[in-house]
Structures are given as C-alpha cells and as structure tokens.
Design a protein around this motif. Structure first.
Motif, short mmCIF file in Angstrom:
data_model
loop_
_atom_site.label_atom_id
_atom_site.label_comp_id
_atom_site.label_asym_id
_atom_site.label_seq_id
_atom_site.Cartn_x
_atom_site.Cartn_y
_atom_site.Cartn_z
N SER A 53 0.83 -1.21 0.00
CA SER A 53 0.00 0.00 0.00
C SER A 53 0.86 1.25 0.00
O SER A 53 2.04 1.22 0.34
CB SER A 53 -0.94 0.02 1.21
N ALA A 54 0.22 2.35 -0.37
CA ALA A 54 0.87 3.66 -0.37
C ALA A 54 -0.23 4.71 -0.42
O ALA A 54 -1.34 4.46 -0.86
CB ALA A 54 1.80 3.81 -1.57
N GLY A 55 0.10 5.90 0.03
CA GLY A 55 -0.88 6.99 0.00
C GLY A 55 -0.41 8.19 0.77
O GLY A 55 0.75 8.28 1.16
N GLY A 56 -1.32 9.10 0.97
CA GLY A 56 -1.01 10.35 1.65
C GLY A 56 -0.99 11.52 0.68
O GLY A 56 -1.38 12.63 1.02
N GLN A 57 -0.54 11.25 -0.54
CA GLN A 57 -0.57 12.21 -1.64
C GLN A 57 -0.74 11.41 -2.93
O GLN A 57 -0.34 10.24 -3.00
CB GLN A 57 0.71 13.03 -1.72
N SER A 58 -1.28 12.05 -3.94
CA SER A 58 -1.47 11.34 -5.21
C SER A 58 -0.13 10.91 -5.80
O SER A 58 -0.06 9.92 -6.54
CB SER A 58 -2.22 12.23 -6.20
N TRP A 59 0.95 11.65 -5.47
CA TRP A 59 2.26 11.30 -6.00
C TRP A 59 2.67 9.90 -5.56
O TRP A 59 3.34 9.18 -6.30
CB TRP A 59 3.30 12.31 -5.51
N TYR A 60 2.24 9.48 -4.35
CA TYR A 60 2.59 8.15 -3.84
C TYR A 60 1.66 7.08 -4.38
O TYR A 60 2.10 5.99 -4.76
CB TYR A 60 2.56 8.14 -2.31
N SER A 61 0.36 7.36 -4.39
CA SER A 61 -0.59 6.33 -4.82
C SER A 61 -0.64 6.18 -6.33
O SER A 61 -1.02 5.12 -6.85
CB SER A 61 -1.98 6.66 -4.29
N ARG A 62 -0.25 7.21 -7.07
CA ARG A 62 -0.34 7.17 -8.54
C ARG A 62 0.47 6.02 -9.12
O ARG A 62 -0.01 5.27 -9.97
CB ARG A 62 0.14 8.52 -9.10
N THR A 63 1.73 5.88 -8.67
CA THR A 63 2.55 4.82 -9.25
C THR A 63 2.14 3.44 -8.75
O THR A 63 2.34 2.44 -9.45
CB THR A 63 4.04 5.06 -8.94
N LEU A 64 1.55 3.37 -7.54
CA LEU A 64 1.07 2.09 -7.03
C LEU A 64 0.04 1.49 -8.00
O LEU A 64 -0.03 0.27 -8.18
CB LEU A 64 0.46 2.27 -5.65
N LYS A 65 -0.74 2.36 -8.62
CA LYS A 65 -1.79 1.90 -9.53
C LYS A 65 -1.23 1.32 -10.82
O LYS A 65 -1.97 0.75 -11.62
CB LYS A 65 -2.74 3.06 -9.84
N ASN A 66 0.09 1.46 -11.03
CA ASN A 66 0.70 0.89 -12.22
C ASN A 66 0.94 -0.60 -12.11
O ASN A 66 1.22 -1.26 -13.13
CB ASN A 66 2.05 1.58 -12.51
N LEU A 67 0.86 -1.15 -10.90
CA LEU A 67 1.13 -2.58 -10.73
C LEU A 67 0.07 -3.40 -11.47
O LEU A 67 -1.12 -3.30 -11.19
CB LEU A 67 1.12 -2.96 -9.25
N PRO A 68 0.49 -4.24 -12.43
CA PRO A 68 -0.48 -5.02 -13.20
C PRO A 68 -0.77 -6.37 -12.54
O PRO A 68 0.09 -6.95 -11.86
CB PRO A 68 0.25 -5.22 -14.53
N VAL A 69 -1.95 -6.87 -12.73
CA VAL A 69 -2.28 -8.21 -12.26
C VAL A 69 -1.34 -9.21 -12.94
O VAL A 69 -1.14 -9.17 -14.15
CB VAL A 69 -3.75 -8.55 -12.57
N GLY A 70 -0.74 -10.08 -12.15
CA GLY A 70 0.21 -11.05 -12.67
C GLY A 70 1.65 -10.60 -12.60
O GLY A 70 2.57 -11.40 -12.79
#
Length: 363
Positions: A236-253
C-alpha cells in the motif's frame, strides 16, 4: 595563443619562477588518473582502460560519473592536434551507441571480481541511475597544449556546445619537492548534454524483463506495518497522489519486490488484483472475503482528509512467494531503490541478489 601554466616560489618580495621538468609525464598520466580520477577535479569511476572499440582503436580510459554520464578520457601523447580531437570524437561516437549492458560488460572485463553496482555505490553512495550512458563527455589529457588544439577544442565546445575539453598537467620540482599542477582549457564544469533521440534514452536503460516491479513499502511502525502486509497479502501507499499514482501501475500477474526504505528487500510476490482504496479492499479469510479494515491491523491506514482519493491510502492485493521480517531485510550496496512507490525493476543485480537470498532460484 596556446594556454600556458606557470608556478612561482614566493620568497619575501621576490618571485622565482619554477620551470616545469620534462620527465615523460604523459606516459604516467594514464596510471595517475586510473589510480585517482579525482585529480581531474570531478568524481569519476573508471570502468575500463585501453577499451577496444569496434573500429580498431583503443580508448585510453573510460569512466562514469554519478549521473551516469560516460567520460571518454584520451591522452594526447604524440598525436597531432587534428588527430587527437578527431580521435576523441570518433571514440565518442562509438561510445554513444553503447547500451547499459555494454557499459557493464566493459566493467566486468576490467574488474571481473566486483559487481559494477557495488563499485558504483562505493564511489558515489547510491545505486547506478537507470539511465546509464544517456550522455557523454570527451576529455583530452595532456602534459602541454598547443595553439591548434586550443583553437579546435574551443571552436567545438564554445561554438557548438560539444562537451569536449582539455585538461593538462605540468610537473614541477623545487628543492626536492615535486608538484603536479592541473588546469582546464575551457572553464570546467561537468557537462551533461542529453541526446535528442528517444531511442537512445531507452537504450541507455538496463533492459526490463516485462515482469518485475519495485515497490517501496514505507513501514514507519505506526501508519503502515509490514507484518500487516505479510499476514493479509497487500502492499500500500498513499497520503498524496504522488505516492498512490505509481502504485496503480502494478499489473495483475506482475511480480513485485517489496522494499522497506532504510532496511531493504523483505518480500516477493505476485499481484492478484488492481489497486483500490485501502478501505475498499477485501481479503480472503476462512469465513470468506471480508473488508481488510475489519481485521486486526497493527498500522493505522487512515489519515485526515482521506475521503479525498488523492489523500487516501491505496492497496494492491499480493500473493506472497517469500517474505522475511523487517529485521531480516536483504540489502547490499548498489541495490536498486527509488523515490516512487512503484517503479519497473530493471536492475538484474538486485533481482539476482534478492532471488538468491530468498531461494527463489530453487523453486
């Protein structure tokens, strides 16, 4: 007029000029620089000596700086002004086409018993940049400089912005003391001119296998806890969009290598779902899927204002293949780390070291 260097002894109100000595200095400069490249006035890591090019020539010294810029160091010796400048540029054209892997291969031939990443970290205090050899600098090393060389180099450097310069040394002796003096032809500053070719930028990166990802898991003991991530299967990550934005790049698999900043790598697993807000993630239990927030968590993943998605903690479900406690984190000089929460993990050195430590190669 050719650039000249002078040295005077100050004795009261009297100045006595010390004449340079002819000791075959140029034959020694290559060894001097190889043993201590700091005498050039810039921090460098020499990666090769007498490097054979594809065109039959040999580069005297090849080095990198902390930005990943490659430095071609060519000694003047007895070459004519036209020859030495042309040769430096010719070698530079060959070097500019070298990939990340090519530079590492040159290092491996030069120092086969030490990984490049470790040597880089010892020289500069961190892992090599992902862009290695995205730009080049050409330096002619000489014991003296003539008017023609000065004219050609100034024309290229000051007129066209080509990062070529001359550093020259003079040797002096005075009363049994020996001195080596250095100066630059053009006012010296490390030049880093980026190539305009998008293809060159990609080539300067270490190849990515299309599978492995780096994830920074900021376990601070309160707001985020690695034991939670292991037990319930997430990063997990968060607190600012700068942190959570790249987390969303993780692809299934995708395969994710989790790293706790300041500690090291603590887990490798496979992404099993897309990123969602932490308070919306369900995890499987013996009683079926339940909200993650309903489970006994050690960390506090909420924060003021987290009704806003940009402020909220986000999580990605992971099926762990191997984990270790924070106290058993794996770290070695030269391993990859990044300021982003998630990044493509290109560095084979890190993948190999973590895989070996976790026994992944045995699976």
């Amino acid at each position: 007029m050719a650039l000249e260097m002078g040295l005077w002894r100050a004795d009261g109100n009297k100045l006595d000029r010390i004449k340079p000595t002819a000791i075959g200095l140029e034959s020694q400069l290559e060894a001097y620089i190889e043993s201590d490249p700091a005498i050039l006035g810039v921090s460098l890591l020499v990666v090769g000596r007498q490097v054979a090019t594809a065109h039959g020539g040999y580069i005297d010294l090849l080095a990198v700086d902390e930005t990943g810029t490659v430095h071609v160091l060519e000694l003047k010796r007895d070459k004519t002004p036209r020859d030495v400048t042309a040769q430096a540029l010719d070698y530079g054209s060959w070097v500019s086409a070298l990939s990340h892997s090519d530079i590492v291969a040159i290092w491996n031939a030069y120092k086969p018993h030490q990984p490049f990443e470790v040597a880089f970290a010892e020289a500069f205090g961190g892992a090599p940049p992902e862009d290695l050899n995205a730009s080049q600098v050409f330096t002619i090393v000489a014991a003296s400089v003539d008017a023609a060389t000065e004219r050609i180099v100034r024309f290229l450097n000051e007129g066209y912005g080509i990062p070529i310069n001359v550093v020259f040394f003079r040797h002096f002796e005075d009363g049994g003391n020996r001195y080596l003096a250095r100066t630059w032809l053009v006012d010296h500053e490390v030049q880093s001119t980026k190539s305009g070719s998008a293809g060159k930028q990609v080539k300067s990166k270490e190849p990515w296998n299309g599978q492995d990802w780096y994830c920074s898991f900021g376990d601070d003991g309160t707001s985020r806890n690695w034991d939670d991530a292991v037990e319930y299967g997430f990063v997990s990550a968060g607190g600012q969009s700068w942190y959570s934005r790249t987390l969303k790049n993780l692809p299934v698999g995708g395969r994710v290598f989790a790293c706790i900043p300041g500690s090291g790598y603590v887990g490798v697993g496979t992404v099993t779902g897309a990123a969602v807000r932490f308070d919306q993630l369900n995890v499987d239990t013996d009683n079926g899927p339940v909200p993650l927030t309903s489970l006994p968590l050690r960390g506090d993943y909420s924060r003021p204002g987290d009704e806003d998605d940009d402020v909220a903690e986000w999580a990605v479900p992971v099926e762990w293949v191997h984990t270790v406690p924070k106290a058993g984190a794996v770290w070695q000089k030269g391993m990859f780390a990044n300021q982003n929460s998630v990044a493509k993990l290109r560095q084979a050195f890190t993948i190999e070291r973590v895989s070996t430590a976790f026994g992944l190669d045995d699976d």
